[in-house]
Design a protein around this motif. Structure first.
Motif, PDB file in Angstrom:
ATOM      1  N   THR A 219       0.843  -1.197   0.000  1.00 15.69           N
ATOM      2  CA  THR A 219       0.000   0.000   0.000  1.00 15.69           C
ATOM      3  C   THR A 219       0.879   1.249   0.000  1.00 15.69           C
ATOM      4  O   THR A 219       2.001   1.233   0.503  1.00 15.69           O
ATOM      5  N   THR A 220       0.350   2.307  -0.565  1.00 15.69           N
ATOM      6  CA  THR A 220       1.024   3.595  -0.557  1.00 15.69           C
ATOM      7  C   THR A 220       0.470   4.427   0.590  1.00 15.69           C
ATOM      8  O   THR A 220      -0.734   4.432   0.840  1.00 15.69           O
ATOM      9  N   ARG A 221       1.382   5.116   1.300  1.00 10.59           N
ATOM     10  CA  ARG A 221       0.968   5.896   2.462  1.00 10.59           C
ATOM     11  C   ARG A 221      -0.142   6.889   2.090  1.00 10.59           C
ATOM     12  O   ARG A 221      -0.094   7.549   1.045  1.00 10.59           O
ATOM     13  N   ASN A 222      -1.139   6.953   2.992  1.00 13.43           N
ATOM     14  CA  ASN A 222      -2.261   7.894   2.870  1.00 13.43           C
ATOM     15  C   ASN A 222      -3.154   7.612   1.648  1.00 13.43           C
ATOM     16  O   ASN A 222      -3.849   8.502   1.171  1.00 13.43           O
ATOM     17  N   THR A 223      -3.064   6.406   1.108  1.00 16.45           N
ATOM     18  CA  THR A 223      -3.991   6.025   0.023  1.00 16.45           C
ATOM     19  C   THR A 223      -4.663   4.711   0.402  1.00 16.45           C
ATOM     20  O   THR A 223      -4.230   4.020   1.314  1.00 16.45           O
ATOM     21  N   TYR A 224      -5.710   4.403  -0.326  1.00 14.23           N
ATOM     22  CA  TYR A 224      -6.427   3.150  -0.097  1.00 14.23           C
ATOM     23  C   TYR A 224      -6.293   2.242  -1.317  1.00 14.23           C
ATOM     24  O   TYR A 224      -7.176   1.462  -1.619  1.00 14.23           O
ATOM     25  N   LEU A 225      -5.136   2.359  -1.994  1.00 14.41           N
ATOM     26  CA  LEU A 225      -4.866   1.557  -3.174  1.00 14.41           C
ATOM     27  C   LEU A 225      -3.823   0.509  -2.843  1.00 14.41           C
ATOM     28  O   LEU A 225      -2.866   0.762  -2.112  1.00 14.41           O
ATOM     29  N   VAL A 226      -4.014  -0.689  -3.393  1.00 17.00           N
ATOM     30  CA  VAL A 226      -3.162  -1.836  -3.062  1.00 17.00           C
ATOM     31  C   VAL A 226      -2.600  -2.423  -4.341  1.00 17.00           C
ATOM     32  O   VAL A 226      -3.315  -2.622  -5.326  1.00 17.00           O
ATOM     33  N   ASP A 227      -1.300  -2.691  -4.314  1.00 13.19           N
ATOM     34  CA  ASP A 227      -0.645  -3.443  -5.387  1.00 13.19           C
ATOM     35  C   ASP A 227      -0.530  -4.885  -4.899  1.00 13.19           C
ATOM     36  O   ASP A 227       0.210  -5.183  -3.951  1.00 13.19           O
ATOM     37  N   LEU A 228      -1.262  -5.776  -5.555  1.00  9.52           N
ATOM     38  CA  LEU A 228      -1.386  -7.162  -5.101  1.00  9.52           C
ATOM     39  C   LEU A 228      -0.488  -8.069  -5.933  1.00  9.52           C
ATOM     40  O   LEU A 228      -0.436  -7.951  -7.162  1.00  9.52           O
ATOM     41  N   THR A 229       0.200  -8.985  -5.255  1.00  9.42           N
ATOM     42  CA  THR A 229       1.057  -9.960  -5.937  1.00  9.42           C
ATOM     43  C   THR A 229       0.698 -11.353  -5.441  1.00  9.42           C
ATOM     44  O   THR A 229       0.618 -11.593  -4.234  1.00  9.42           O
ATOM     45  N   MET A 230       0.461 -12.274  -6.388  1.00 12.24           N
ATOM     46  CA  MET A 230       0.237 -13.689  -6.047  1.00 12.24           C
ATOM     47  C   MET A 230       1.556 -14.432  -6.205  1.00 12.24           C
ATOM     48  O   MET A 230       2.235 -14.312  -7.235  1.00 12.24           O
ATOM     49  N   HIS A 231       1.904 -15.230  -5.181  1.00 11.74           N
ATOM     50  CA  HIS A 231       3.160 -15.980  -5.182  1.00 11.74           C
ATOM     51  C   HIS A 231       2.872 -17.470  -5.209  1.00 11.74           C
ATOM     52  O   HIS A 231       1.889 -17.940  -4.626  1.00 11.74           O
ATOM     53  N   LEU A 232       3.752 -18.218  -5.874  1.00  9.49           N
ATOM     54  CA  LEU A 232       3.694 -19.675  -5.873  1.00  9.49           C
ATOM     55  C   LEU A 232       4.917 -20.235  -5.162  1.00  9.49           C
ATOM     56  O   LEU A 232       6.058 -19.953  -5.556  1.00  9.49           O
ATOM     57  N   GLU A 233       4.670 -21.007  -4.107  1.00  6.53           N
ATOM     58  CA  GLU A 233       5.769 -21.657  -3.398  1.00  6.53           C
ATOM     59  C   GLU A 233       6.249 -22.865  -4.187  1.00  6.53           C
ATOM     60  O   GLU A 233       5.445 -23.614  -4.739  1.00  6.53           O
ATOM     61  N   PRO A 234       7.558 -23.089  -4.249  1.00  8.89           N
ATOM     62  CA  PRO A 234       8.064 -24.255  -4.978  1.00  8.89           C
ATOM     63  C   PRO A 234       7.751 -25.554  -4.230  1.00  8.89           C
ATOM     64  O   PRO A 234       7.396 -25.546  -3.049  1.00  8.89           O
ATOM     65  N   TYR A 235       7.901 -26.671  -4.914  1.00  8.08           N
ATOM     66  CA  TYR A 235       7.595 -27.983  -4.349  1.00  8.08           C
ATOM     67  C   TYR A 235       8.842 -28.568  -3.698  1.00  8.08           C
ATOM     68  O   TYR A 235       9.932 -28.507  -4.255  1.00  8.08           O
ATOM     69  N   ARG A 236       8.674 -29.109  -2.496  1.00  7.06           N
ATOM     70  CA  ARG A 236       9.765 -29.800  -1.792  1.00  7.06           C
ATOM     71  C   ARG A 236       9.252 -31.153  -1.318  1.00  7.06           C
ATOM     72  O   ARG A 236       8.161 -31.245  -0.754  1.00  7.06           O
ATOM     73  N   ILE A 237      10.030 -32.188  -1.551  1.00  3.08           N
ATOM     74  CA  ILE A 237       9.647 -33.525  -1.095  1.00  3.08           C
ATOM     75  C   ILE A 237       9.652 -33.583   0.425  1.00  3.08           C
ATOM     76  O   ILE A 237       8.781 -34.182   1.051  1.00  3.08           O
ATOM     77  N   SER A 238      10.610 -32.898   1.052  1.00  9.05           N
ATOM     78  CA  SER A 238      10.658 -32.797   2.510  1.00  9.05           C
ATOM     79  C   SER A 238      11.114 -31.386   2.871  1.00  9.05           C
ATOM     80  O   SER A 238      11.528 -30.609   2.000  1.00  9.05           O
ATOM     81  N   ALA A 239      11.062 -31.057   4.145  1.00 12.58           N
ATOM     82  CA  ALA A 239      11.349 -29.695   4.581  1.00 12.58           C
ATOM     83  C   ALA A 239      12.776 -29.277   4.267  1.00 12.58           C
ATOM     84  O   ALA A 239      13.044 -28.098   4.002  1.00 12.58           O
ATOM     85  N   ASP A 240      13.724 -30.219   4.303  1.00 14.81           N
ATOM     86  CA  ASP A 240      15.133 -29.867   4.088  1.00 14.81           C
ATOM     87  C   ASP A 240      15.615 -30.235   2.692  1.00 14.81           C
ATOM     88  O   ASP A 240      16.822 -30.203   2.421  1.00 14.81           O
ATOM     89  N   SER A 241      14.711 -30.611   1.795  1.00 10.04           N
ATOM     90  CA  SER A 241      15.126 -30.988   0.443  1.00 10.04           C
ATOM     91  C   SER A 241      15.163 -29.764  -0.462  1.00 10.04           C
ATOM     92  O   SER A 241      14.640 -28.697  -0.134  1.00 10.04           O
ATOM     93  N   VAL A 242      15.740 -29.941  -1.627  1.00  8.52           N
ATOM     94  CA  VAL A 242      15.856 -28.856  -2.598  1.00  8.52           C
ATOM     95  C   VAL A 242      14.510 -28.642  -3.277  1.00  8.52           C
ATOM     96  O   VAL A 242      13.794 -29.597  -3.592  1.00  8.52           O
ATOM     97  N   SER A 243      14.166 -27.390  -3.490  1.00  5.87           N
ATOM     98  CA  SER A 243      12.900 -27.085  -4.155  1.00  5.87           C
ATOM     99  C   SER A 243      12.992 -27.407  -5.640  1.00  5.87           C
ATOM    100  O   SER A 243      14.027 -27.195  -6.286  1.00  5.87           O
ATOM    101  N   VAL A 244      11.884 -27.914  -6.179  1.00 10.86           N
ATOM    102  CA  VAL A 244      11.806 -28.254  -7.602  1.00 10.86           C
ATOM    103  C   VAL A 244      10.454 -27.787  -8.131  1.00 10.86           C
ATOM    104  O   VAL A 244       9.611 -27.305  -7.386  1.00 10.86           O
ATOM    105  N   CYS A 245      10.252 -27.941  -9.409  1.00  9.90           N
ATOM    106  CA  CYS A 245       8.956 -27.634 -10.004  1.00  9.90           C
ATOM    107  C   CYS A 245       7.923 -28.657  -9.523  1.00  9.90           C
ATOM    108  O   CYS A 245       8.245 -29.806  -9.225  1.00  9.90           O
ATOM    109  N   HIS A 246       6.692 -28.220  -9.455  1.00 16.61           N
ATOM    110  CA  HIS A 246       5.623 -29.126  -9.016  1.00 16.61           C
ATOM    111  C   HIS A 246       5.453 -30.245 -10.047  1.00 16.61           C
ATOM    112  O   HIS A 246       5.350 -29.989 -11.248  1.00 16.61           O
ATOM    113  N   PRO A 247       5.406 -31.495  -9.575  1.00 17.70           N
ATOM    114  CA  PRO A 247       5.337 -32.621 -10.529  1.00 17.70           C
ATOM    115  C   PRO A 247       3.933 -32.815 -11.084  1.00 17.70           C
ATOM    116  O   PRO A 247       2.931 -32.610 -10.399  1.00 17.70           O
TER     117      PRO A 247
END
Length: 772
Positions: A219-247
Motif C-alpha cells: 500500500t502507498t501511504r495515505n492512500t487506499y490503493l493496493v498493489d497485489l502480488t500472487m506468489h507460488l511456493e516451490p515444491y519440496r519432497i521434505s522440509a530440508d530438500s531442494v525445491s523443484v517444479c511441481h510434478p
C-alpha cells in the motif's frame, strides 16, 4: 353437590392463572446480577456490508421465537417449578428452552469476529462496537459496525517461477476472479486460490493444493490503493530438500477391487482371484457379481494420460448411482519412472444387497370412505450383472363406499394392481456410439402397469407401458426426464345399467360420458427440474434460501392421428378416429411451477409457490382425459377446499367430482414456516387459485376461462399447519378456511373471511411432505 364442584373448578383456574403469570415472567430463572439476553441486533453504516451476512459470527443469540414473535419455549420452561425432581417440571424443561444469560466473554468474542469479517471484505479500518441497554433483568445488545473506506486493488502481478503452471494460468486467465478496482476481499482471494487449484488438479497436479499460493499487498501511504502480488511456493519432497517444479502425474494402471471389504472386522472366507479385462486387472471373490465391461464404462480416468481430478469425481458419481453399489472408494499409489511421476488407481467397490422384499400397509380415505391397502415389493438390483434393477410391486385395496343412490349389488370398492419396472443404468437406444453412451449418465426405464378397479357402479381396467430416460438424478441441480413412449389403455368391461342411465346417457353430461368410455392414450413428454440445493427434496426447510423450478411438456395422439389421415381411417359415431374400435386422445399440455424458500434465520423461513398449467385438446379429441385434467382444492392446492371440490371457475359443483376439473390451472401460495421444538414445525399460509375449462360445457356452468371474468373467480384461503419432521419423511396437518369463494358473485357468502362459518368453510388435510 354443586359447591364442591365449583370449589375444584376455582382451584384449577387459580392454578392455571398462577402458572400463566409465572410463565409470563421471562426472567423467572435469571440469577440476580445477571441479565436475560432479550434481543441482538447488528447495525451497519454501509449498505454494502449487510447485517444478515454478519449474523453467523454472533456467538450468543436470544431465546428463539415462534413465528419470530413469541418466545413460547422460554415461557414453557418458566412454567416449571423449582423442584427439578418433579416429572412435570422435568418435562416442561425438556420441551422448553432455558433463558439465555448474557455473557460478556461471548459478546467480546463475537465483536472481534464481526470486525474481522468486515475487514476481510476489504474494509481494513473497520471497527465493531458492542452496545448494551438494560431494562430490569433484560438486556438488549447491538453490534454497531463502522466500516470506513475500503481498500481497492490498483494492480495485480504474479510471481510464478514454475513456467508450466504459469502457462496453465494464462490459458484460463479469462476465468480469474481478481479484477483491478475491486475491493481487497480476502474471501475472493481465497476463492481464486481454489479455482486455480482445481484447474491444476484437472491437468495432472495430483499433489497440488491451494496452500502453495500466497499473496502480498503493498500500500502507498495515505492512500487506499493496493498493489497485489500472487506468489507460488516451490515444491519440496521434505522440509530440508531442494525445491523443484511441481510434478505432474500420469495415470499408470487402473485396478478394480470388487467385493471390497470396507469393514476390516468383517471376515470374508472366499479367496481373492484376479482377471485381466482389456488390460485392466479386476480382483473379485467367488463369481464376479458385475461384468467387467460395466466397470470400464463407469470409470473416467484414462491410462497414459494426465491425472484429472474431475475424472475422479465423475467416477465416484457414476459408481454411486449404480443400485448394486453400496460404497465406492478410489485409492492412489505414487511411483516414479525416470523423470516422470505416475499414480496407480485402485477403484474399491462394495456391493449392495442384491435382493430385497418390502411390505406396506396403509389406510385410505376417499371423501370420507375409509379403507385399507397392502402392498408387497420385490427388487433385484443386479438382474443381468450390470446393475440393472428390476422391481415388481403387487397391491390390493378395499374401501367401503357410502352415499350411493340406487340399487347396486354391493357398497364396496376393490382395487388390484401389479407393476413391473426395469431400470438400466445407461442409455439404451439404437445407433448411439459407445463413447456417447458412456458420457451421458442416463438411466433407461421400462415399465408395465395393470390396474383393476371394481366399484358398485362399474368395472374399470387400466393397462399401461412406458419407455423413458432419466439423468441428473443423484444430487444434481438439473434433472431431466424424457418419456419417449407412454401408452395407456382404459377399458370399461362393465357398467351398471342404473349408473349408465342416470349419468352417461344424459345429453348435457358429456364430460362424464367421455371419461367412462374405452380410451387409448399414446403420449410423449419431457420434464425438467432445477433445484438449487442439488437434491429433489430436503426435509430441513431452514437450511438456507433455495428454489425449485419445474417445466413439463407432453403431447398425445399426434402419430396416431397422422396414421389415421394417411390410411383414410373411418371415424366412429362420435366423429373420432379409432384403432381397433378404441378412440385415442389427442392433446398438448404444458406445466410450469416455481417455489422458493427464503430463510429468515435458522428457525424461520418464508416460502412461496406459483403454478400454471394448460392442456389443449385438438384433432381427434374435444376433451382432455380425466387423468390429465386439472383440479383445485386439497392438501397441495387451495387448502380451504377439500380435494377436487373447487371450480372450475364459479361452478359450485353438482356432487360429481369429474365435473370439477378443468383444462387450465393457476395457483399461488405463501407460507410462513417456523421450527417450534423437538421435531415439530408450524406454518401459517395463504393460498389462491382455481381451474377453468377452455370450452363452455353445459355440465360446468361458469367454468369457462374468460379474460374479463377469471380474476373474479380466483379463490382465496388461509390457515395454519403443523408438521412432524421424522427425518426420512414429514407428516403434515393443515387446516384451511375459505376467505373468498368464487361460487358466489357477491354478498356475505362470497367473503367468508368476514362472515366465517366453521362447518361450511373449514377443510382439514393430512399429507406426507411439504406442499411445495
Amino acid at each position: 353437590m354443586i359447591g364442591p364442584v365449583l370449589h375444584k373448578v376455582e382451584k384449577w383456574l387459580s392454578a392455571i392463572c398462577m402458572l400463566t403469570v409465572s410463565a409470563c415472567s421471562s426472567t423467572k430463572y435469571v440469577p440476580d446480577g445477571d441479565y436475560l439476553l432479550d434481543e441482538v441486533n447488528i447495525q451497519s453504516d454501509n449498505k454494502e456490508v449487510k447485517p444478515a451476512d454478519l449474523n453467523m459470527y454472533v456467538r450468543q443469540q436470544p431465546n428463539t421465537k415462534w413465528f419470530n414473535l413469541i418466545k413460547t419455549q422460554l415461557y414453557i420452561y418458566n412454567m416449571s417449578g423449582r423442584d427439578s425432581t418433579n416429572w412435570i417440571n422435568k418435562a416442561l424443561r425438556r420441551v422448553g428452552d432455558a433463558p439465555v444469560i448474557y455473557s460478556e466473554d461471548d459478546t467480546e468474542h463475537s465483536r472481534q469476529e464481526v470486525e474481522k469479517a468486515v475487514r476481510n471484505l476489504g474494509y481494513m479500518g473497520a471497527v465493531a462496537e458492542a452496545k448494551t441497554k438494560t431494562k430490569g433483568k433484560k438486556l438488549s445488545l447491538t453490534y454497531k459496525v463502522t466500516s470506513g473506506r475500503p481498500y481497492k486493488i490498483r494492480s495485480i502481478s504474479y510471481d510464478i517461477p514454475d513456467q508450466k503452471i504459469w502457462n496453465y494460468m494464462l490459458t484460463d486467465s479469462a476465468s480469474t476472479l481478481l479484477k483491478e478496482g475491486m475491493n481487497l476481499d480476502i474471501n475472493v482471494l481465497d476463492q481464486e486460490r481454489s479455482r486455480i487449484n482445481d484447474l491444476l488438479q484437472r491437468n495432472g497436479y495430483y499433489r497440488f493444493n491451494k496452500e502453495y499460493f500466497s499473496y502480498s499487498a503493498d500500500t502507498t501511504r495515505n492512500t487506499y490503493l493496493v498493489d497485489l502480488t500472487m506468489h507460488l511456493e516451490p515444491y519440496r519432497i521434505s522440509a530440508d530438500s531442494v525445491s523443484v517444479c511441481h510434478p505432474q502425474y500420469y495415470v499408470n494402471q487402473i485396478h478394480f477391487q470388487t467385493d471390497y471389504n470396507a469393514m476390516p472386522d468383517e471376515v470374508n472366507e472366499q479367496e481373492e482371484d484376479t482377471m485381466v479385462y482389456k488390460g485392466y486387472p479386476v480382483v473379485y471373490r467367488g463369481k464376479p457379481f458385475i461384468r467387467p465391461r460395466v466397470l470400464l464404462g463407469n470409470q473416467r480416468l484414462t491410462k497414459g494420460e494426465l491425472y484429472n481430478g474431475d475424472a475422479v469425481q465423475q467416477t465416484y458419481q457414476n459408481f454411486n448411482r449404480l443400485p448394486v453399489m453400496r460404497y465406492t472408494n478410489i485409492r492412489f499409489e505414487e511411483s516414479q519412472r525416470n523423470d516422470s511421476s505416475f499414480v496407480d488407481a485402485y477403484v474399491q467397490l462394495t456391493k449392495n444387497k442384491l435382493r430385497s422384499v418390502s411390505f406396506e400397509i396403509e389406510g385410505t380415505n376417499s371423501a370420507g370412505d375409509l379403507g385399507a391397502a397392502a402392498a408387497v415389493s420385490l427388487s433385484n438390483r443386479n438382474l443381468f450383472r450390470g446393475s440393472e434393477s428390476l422391481t415388481v410391486r403387487l397391491r390390493g385395496a378395499y374401501e367401503a363406499v357410502s352415499g350411493l343412490q340406487g340399487n347396486y349389488r354391493n357398497e364396496s370398492y376393490t382395487e388390484l394392481s401389479a407393476e413391473a419396472s426395469l431400470n438400466f443404468p445407461r442409455i439404451l437406444f439404437p445407433f448411439l456410439s459407445h463413447s456417447f453412451v458412456n458420457r451421458i449418465r442416463a438411466n433407461t426405464l421400462f415399465e408395465l402397469r395393470y390396474n383393476y378397479q371394481l366399484r358398485p357402479e362399474f368395472t374399470r381396467i387400466i393397462a399401461s407401458t412406458g419407455w423413458s430416460y432419466q439423468w441428473g438424478m443423484n444430487q444434481n441441480k438439473h434433472r431431466h426426464r424424457i418419456d419417449l413412449l407412454d401408452v395407456n389403455y382404459l377399458y370399461m368391461p362393465w357398467i351398471h345399467p342404473e349408473f349408465k342411465e342416470r349419468y352417461l346417457d344424459q345429453q348435457d353430461n358429456y364430460i362424464v360420458r367421455y371419461n367412462y368410455e374405452d380410451r387409448l392414450i399414446v403420449r410423449s413428454g419431457y420434464t425438467y427440474v432445477y433445484n438449487s440445493n442439488g437434491s429433489s427434496m430436503s426435509s430441513n426447510i431452514f437450511n438456507g434460501t433455495s428454489y425449485t423450478m419445474r417445466v413439463n411438456v407432453e403431447a398425445a395422439g399426434n402419430w396416431l392421428y397422422g396414421l389415421a389421415k394417411l390410411t383414410n381411417m373411418r371415424k366412429n359415431k362420435d366423429g373420432e378416429y379409432a384403432i381397433m374400435n378404441i378412440p385415442f386422445a389427442q392433446y398438448i399440455k404444458g406445466d410450469f411451477e416455481f417455489a422458493k424458500n427464503i430463510a429468515i434465520d435458522n428457525r424461520n423461513s418464508i416460502a412461496y409457490h406459483l403454478a400454471f398449467g394448460i392442456a389443449v385438446p385438438y384433432g381427434n379429441a374435444t376433451m382432455i382425459p380425466f387423468e390429465k385434467r386439472y383440479f383445485a382444492g386439497g392438501a397441495n392446492s387451495v387448502r380451504g377446499w377439500s380435494v377436487r371440490s373447487l371450480g372450475p371457475g364459479s361452478f359450485a359443483g353438482d356432487g360429481n367430482f369429474m365435473n370439477q376439473t378443468g383444462d387450465l390451472k393457476l395457483e399461488g401460495s405463501l407460507e410462513y414456516r417456523s421450527n417450534l421444538f423437538w421435531k415439530l414445525a408450524g406454518a401459517v399460509f395463504v393460498d389462491a387459485g382455481n381451474v377453468w375449462t377452455l370450452r363452455d360445457y353445459e355440465s360446468q356452468p361458469g367454468g369457462q376461462f374468460l379474460f374479463d371474468k377469471f380474476y373474479k373467480q380466483i379463490a382465496v384461503a388461509y390457515g395454519i399447519g403443523l408438521r412432524i419432521d421424522l427425518g426420512f419423511f414429514i407428516l403434515r396437518f393443515d387446516g384451511g378456511m375459505k376467505a373468498i369463494n368464487p361460487a358466489y358473485e357477491s354478498g356475505r357468502d362470497r367473503y367468508p373471511i368476514f362472515h366465517p362459518k366453521f362447518s361450511r368453510d373449514f377443510a382439514f388435510h393430512f399429507a406426507v411432505g411439504y406442499p411445495f
